[in-house]
Write a protein that holds these residues in place. Structure first.
Motif, PDB file in Angstrom:
ATOM      1  N   LEU A  42      -5.964   9.085  -6.040  1.00 34.90           N
ATOM      2  CA  LEU A  42      -6.125   7.701  -5.512  1.00 34.90           C
ATOM      3  C   LEU A  42      -5.372   7.741  -4.323  1.00 34.90           C
ATOM      4  CD1 LEU A  42      -6.509   5.530  -8.372  1.00 34.90           C
ATOM      5  CD2 LEU A  42      -8.305   6.342  -7.302  1.00 34.90           C
ATOM      6  N   ALA A  43      -4.862   8.692  -3.700  1.00 33.86           N
ATOM      7  CA  ALA A  43      -3.725   8.542  -2.675  1.00 33.86           C
ATOM      8  C   ALA A  43      -4.700   8.079  -1.373  1.00 33.86           C
ATOM      9  CB  ALA A  43      -3.399   9.901  -2.235  1.00 33.86           C
ATOM     10  N   PRO A  44      -4.145   7.140  -0.292  1.00 39.85           N
ATOM     11  CA  PRO A  44      -5.138   6.535   0.574  1.00 39.85           C
ATOM     12  C   PRO A  44      -5.377   7.639   1.706  1.00 39.85           C
ATOM     13  CG  PRO A  44      -3.030   5.378  -0.142  1.00 39.85           C
ATOM     14  CD  PRO A  44      -2.965   6.549  -0.620  1.00 39.85           C
ATOM     15  N   THR A  46      -0.149   2.386  -7.064  1.00 44.67           N
ATOM     16  CA  THR A  46       0.352   3.445  -6.384  1.00 44.67           C
ATOM     17  C   THR A  46      -0.338   3.537  -4.841  1.00 44.67           C
ATOM     18  OG1 THR A  46       0.681   4.881  -7.908  1.00 44.67           O
ATOM     19  CG2 THR A  46       0.470   6.017  -5.995  1.00 44.67           C
ATOM     20  N   HIS A  47      -1.641   3.025  -5.006  1.00 46.34           N
ATOM     21  CA  HIS A  47      -2.411   2.824  -3.503  1.00 46.34           C
ATOM     22  C   HIS A  47      -1.823   2.085  -2.639  1.00 46.34           C
ATOM     23  CE1 HIS A  47      -6.860   3.498  -1.947  1.00 46.34           C
ATOM     24  NE2 HIS A  47      -5.871   4.071  -0.870  1.00 46.34           N
ATOM     25  N   SER A  48      -1.170   0.544  -3.244  1.00 47.52           N
ATOM     26  CA  SER A  48      -0.746  -0.397  -2.683  1.00 47.52           C
ATOM     27  C   SER A  48       0.607  -0.008  -2.257  1.00 47.52           C
ATOM     28  CB  SER A  48      -0.769  -1.680  -3.513  1.00 47.52           C
ATOM     29  OG  SER A  48      -2.071  -2.103  -3.857  1.00 47.52           O
ATOM     30  N   THR A  49       1.516   0.753  -3.219  1.00 50.00           N
ATOM     31  CA  THR A  49       2.605   1.038  -2.833  1.00 50.00           C
ATOM     32  C   THR A  49       2.804   1.929  -1.620  1.00 50.00           C
ATOM     33  OG1 THR A  49       3.643   0.742  -4.949  1.00 50.00           O
ATOM     34  CG2 THR A  49       4.931   2.222  -3.515  1.00 50.00           C
ATOM     35  N   TYR A  50       1.749   2.669  -1.175  1.00 52.96           N
ATOM     36  CA  TYR A  50       1.775   3.521  -0.156  1.00 52.96           C
ATOM     37  C   TYR A  50       1.797   2.778   1.225  1.00 52.96           C
ATOM     38  CZ  TYR A  50      -0.176   6.825   3.155  1.00 52.96           C
ATOM     39  OH  TYR A  50      -0.342   7.609   4.357  1.00 52.96           O
ATOM     40  N   GLU A  51       1.346   1.651   1.197  1.00 53.92           N
ATOM     41  CA  GLU A  51       1.373   0.606   2.363  1.00 53.92           C
ATOM     42  C   GLU A  51       2.845   0.450   3.026  1.00 53.92           C
ATOM     43  OE1 GLU A  51      -0.844   0.048   4.632  1.00 53.92           O
ATOM     44  OE2 GLU A  51      -2.388   1.107   3.197  1.00 53.92           O
ATOM     45  N   THR A  52       3.743   0.415   1.921  1.00 52.50           N
ATOM     46  CA  THR A  52       5.175   0.181   2.202  1.00 52.50           C
ATOM     47  C   THR A  52       5.851   1.471   2.939  1.00 52.50           C
ATOM     48  OG1 THR A  52       5.429  -1.567   0.468  1.00 52.50           O
ATOM     49  CG2 THR A  52       7.453  -0.560   1.332  1.00 52.50           C
ATOM     50  N   THR A  53       5.328   2.419   2.186  1.00 52.42           N
ATOM     51  CA  THR A  53       6.005   3.813   2.549  1.00 52.42           C
ATOM     52  C   THR A  53       5.279   4.023   3.788  1.00 52.42           C
ATOM     53  OG1 THR A  53       5.851   4.475   0.310  1.00 52.42           O
ATOM     54  CG2 THR A  53       5.740   6.386   1.981  1.00 52.42           C
ATOM     55  N   TRP A  54       4.054   3.871   4.190  1.00 50.81           N
ATOM     56  CA  TRP A  54       3.449   4.294   5.433  1.00 50.81           C
ATOM     57  C   TRP A  54       4.267   3.496   6.400  1.00 50.81           C
ATOM     58  CZ3 TRP A  54       1.346   1.546   9.363  1.00 50.81           C
ATOM     59  CH2 TRP A  54       0.845   2.220  10.456  1.00 50.81           C
ATOM     60  N   ARG A  61      -0.925  -5.875 -10.751  1.00 53.05           N
ATOM     61  CA  ARG A  61       0.165  -4.771 -10.077  1.00 53.05           C
ATOM     62  C   ARG A  61       0.095  -4.247  -8.817  1.00 53.05           C
ATOM     63  NH1 ARG A  61       3.001  -2.308 -14.369  1.00 53.05           N
ATOM     64  NH2 ARG A  61       3.439  -3.709 -15.949  1.00 53.05           N
ATOM     65  N   ALA A  62      -1.245  -4.153  -8.471  1.00 51.93           N
ATOM     66  CA  ALA A  62      -1.637  -3.929  -7.085  1.00 51.93           C
ATOM     67  C   ALA A  62      -1.022  -4.867  -6.054  1.00 51.93           C
ATOM     68  CB  ALA A  62      -2.998  -3.387  -6.746  1.00 51.93           C
ATOM     69  N   ALA A  63      -1.373  -6.162  -6.248  1.00 56.01           N
ATOM     70  CA  ALA A  63      -0.935  -7.072  -5.429  1.00 56.01           C
ATOM     71  C   ALA A  63       0.417  -7.421  -5.361  1.00 56.01           C
ATOM     72  CB  ALA A  63      -1.383  -8.494  -5.943  1.00 56.01           C
ATOM     73  N   GLY A  64       1.395  -7.097  -6.247  1.00 55.18           N
ATOM     74  CA  GLY A  64       2.689  -6.981  -6.324  1.00 55.18           C
ATOM     75  C   GLY A  64       3.333  -6.010  -5.294  1.00 55.18           C
ATOM     76  N   SER A  65       2.764  -4.796  -5.637  1.00 54.48           N
ATOM     77  CA  SER A  65       3.042  -3.918  -4.427  1.00 54.48           C
ATOM     78  C   SER A  65       2.685  -3.941  -3.094  1.00 54.48           C
ATOM     79  CB  SER A  65       2.396  -2.553  -4.921  1.00 54.48           C
ATOM     80  OG  SER A  65       2.803  -1.926  -6.175  1.00 54.48           O
ATOM     81  N   LEU A  66       1.693  -4.938  -2.708  1.00 52.41           N
ATOM     82  CA  LEU A  66       1.258  -5.438  -1.482  1.00 52.41           C
ATOM     83  C   LEU A  66       2.407  -6.363  -0.993  1.00 52.41           C
ATOM     84  CD1 LEU A  66      -2.560  -5.370  -1.334  1.00 52.41           C
ATOM     85  CD2 LEU A  66      -1.014  -3.708  -0.194  1.00 52.41           C
TER      86      LEU A  66
END
Length: 465
Positions: free
Chosen positions: A24-26, A119-127, A190-195
């Motif tokens: 599911l990596a963006p 993980t998909h949402s966490t990627y936004e922080t990493t990006w 979980r996704a919203a928490g990462s966002l």
């Protein structure tokens, strides 16, 4: 309901999570809760700070300002229902579509779905972090990174909102079960928490390079995430991960709104958790009517006091506008009001509400209640085969206490408890079992050593207290 295993679970779950992250990596170039520390109460209201500053206040009497809302449609007026001798609560008004229960349990398949979305949402922080660093000290390029990140986050939040709307529509039409619906809500939580972490970082970076993205826009992103997260959803996710026993959840829905309630059985205390979202009470494009006041935070507090009179009359402390930290939600026309009260848990703020400036009503609410402090009324009792069953209630969707004792001695009995034919657990060493009450009636049955006792009670009627 199925769900993902915790990140602290055995290696097989970690392997599944890694696989989900890879799948599911963006795609590169895709556009796109927490509270604050407790504030001690004070014996008298503090002097009003500047209208743009968050407030922490306690005590006081407030005028009922709801008369000014009489011109609003009925669906937008007073969605908060009062109760005697306890906190009022947010309802779905006349648009109720479903009312049933679902149970969240451990499920490996759900682990892949939930962790993949997170993980998909966490990627936004990493990006954002890597892109901001990679352009060095070039202020113009950093501003472009911040602006692009805001676009990406808007798109991610929109995708989650659509996912939740689709899940609700399918659930209301019986296309998916209550178990599957809870699984979707846990994954979205979980996704919203990462966002939310990415939104906080966006604000930090935007502030550092001259605020190319306005605080109002970032605050609006935080507001949109409010409806996607909650304590009951977090409990569901924990059960899906195998971090705690199965969670039985009361689900009440309308065409757009949802109410979730459950019992959290801790090692020392048991608490009732409830979260409600009523989008009909929100007008994001409307004029902020609190903002038209000279002291907008105080005006929001007065309105909350009118809607929740018991909570404010018995408050331990109140915090206005500070829930998510900067940029505060009121920059987007939403006002957080948190109140501690005697029926709450050990936390300072037991009632958390969010008022919309356009409607002046509550559209999002979270409640924590200590079950040892919740007032109940006697519902019914029955005795058979030497076993006495007694039921005390509050209301539909509220906590209900089942007590089983020896009819002759009064000693507590550990027994299996069924509500409307569904096994909901066993009584504790004191012979009690707290459950969330169905409606409009509940047939309660207990079984112990060959003895079976039943009674049917109304879960609504006279108010508690």
């Amino acid at each position: 309901m199925s769900g993902p295993r915790s990140l602290h679970a055995p290696a097989i779950a970690a392997t599944l999570v890694l696989a989900a992250a890879l799948v599911l990596a963006p795609v590169a170039g895709l556009p796109a809760v927490g509270g604050t520390s407790a504030t001690p109460s004070v014996p008298t209201p503090a002097p009003a700070p500047p209208s743009d500053a968050p407030q922490t206040v306690a005590g006081g009497d407030y005028a009922d300002t709801r008369a000014a809302d009489a011109r609003l449609p009925a669906a937008l007026r007073e969605p908060v229902r009062s109760e005697r001798n306890t906190t009022a609560y947010l309802t779905l008004a006349a648009d109720l579509e479903t009312r049933q229960f679902g149970t969240a349990t451990f499920d490996v398949g759900g682990a892949v779905a939930t962790d993949g979305g997170s993980t998909h949402s966490t990627y936004e922080t990493t990006w954002l972090r890597s892109s901001f660093t990679d352009v060095g000290d070039n202020r113009t390029e950093r501003q472009r990174v911040v602006e692009r990140s805001a676009d990406r986050l808007d798109a991610r939040i929109t995708a989650l909102e659509r996912r939740e709307s689709r899940a609700l529509e399918r659930y209301n039409s019986d296309a998916i079960s209550a178990r599957s619906y809870l699984r979707e809500l846990a994954a979205i939580d979980r996704a919203a928490g990462s966002l939310r972490e990415a939104v906080n970082l966006l604000h930090t970076y935007s502030s550092a390079v001259g605020q190319p993205v306005s605080e109002r826009r970032i605050a609006a992103q935080k507001v949109r995430l409010l409806s996607l997260e909650g304590p009951v959803r977090a409990q569901v996710a924990a059960s899906m991960y195998g971090d705690q026993p199965p969670t039985r959840v009361y689900i009440e829905t309308s065409s757009q709104g949802v109410i979730l309630a459950t019992i959290d059985r801790g090692p020392f205390t048991q608490e009732y958790l409830r979260e409600a979202y009523v989008p009909s009470a929100r007008d994001p494009d409307g004029t902020d009517r609190f903002g038209q006041s000279g002291e907008k935070l105080e005006a929001a507090r007065d309105q909350a006091a009118a809607l929740y009179p018991w909570a404010f009359e018995n408050q331990g402390g109140t915090s206005i506008g500070t829930f998510t930290g900067e940029p505060f939600l009121y920059k987007a026309g939403v006002y957080s009001v948190r109140v501690g009260h005697p029926h709450g848990t050990s936390r300072t703020y037991d009632l958390i509400t969010f008022l919309d400036g356009g409607t002046r009503d509550v559209f999002r609410e979270i409640q924590y209640k200590d079950l040892s402090a919740v007032p109940t009324v006697f519902a019914d009792e029955n005795t058979s085969d030497g076993v006495r069953l007694a039921v005390e209630r509050t209301r539909t969707g509220g906590p209900m206490r089942v007590t089983v004792t020896n009819a002759a001695t009064g000693e507590p009995i550990q027994a299996t408890v069924l509500v409307n034919g569904e096994r909901v657990g066993t009584t504790d060493i004191e012979g009690e079992r707290w459950v969330v009450a169905p409606g409009p009636t509940a047939t309660v049955t207990v079984a112990s050593e060959g003895a079976n006792v039943s009674t049917t009670v109304f879960s609504d009627g006279a108010p508690t207290g």
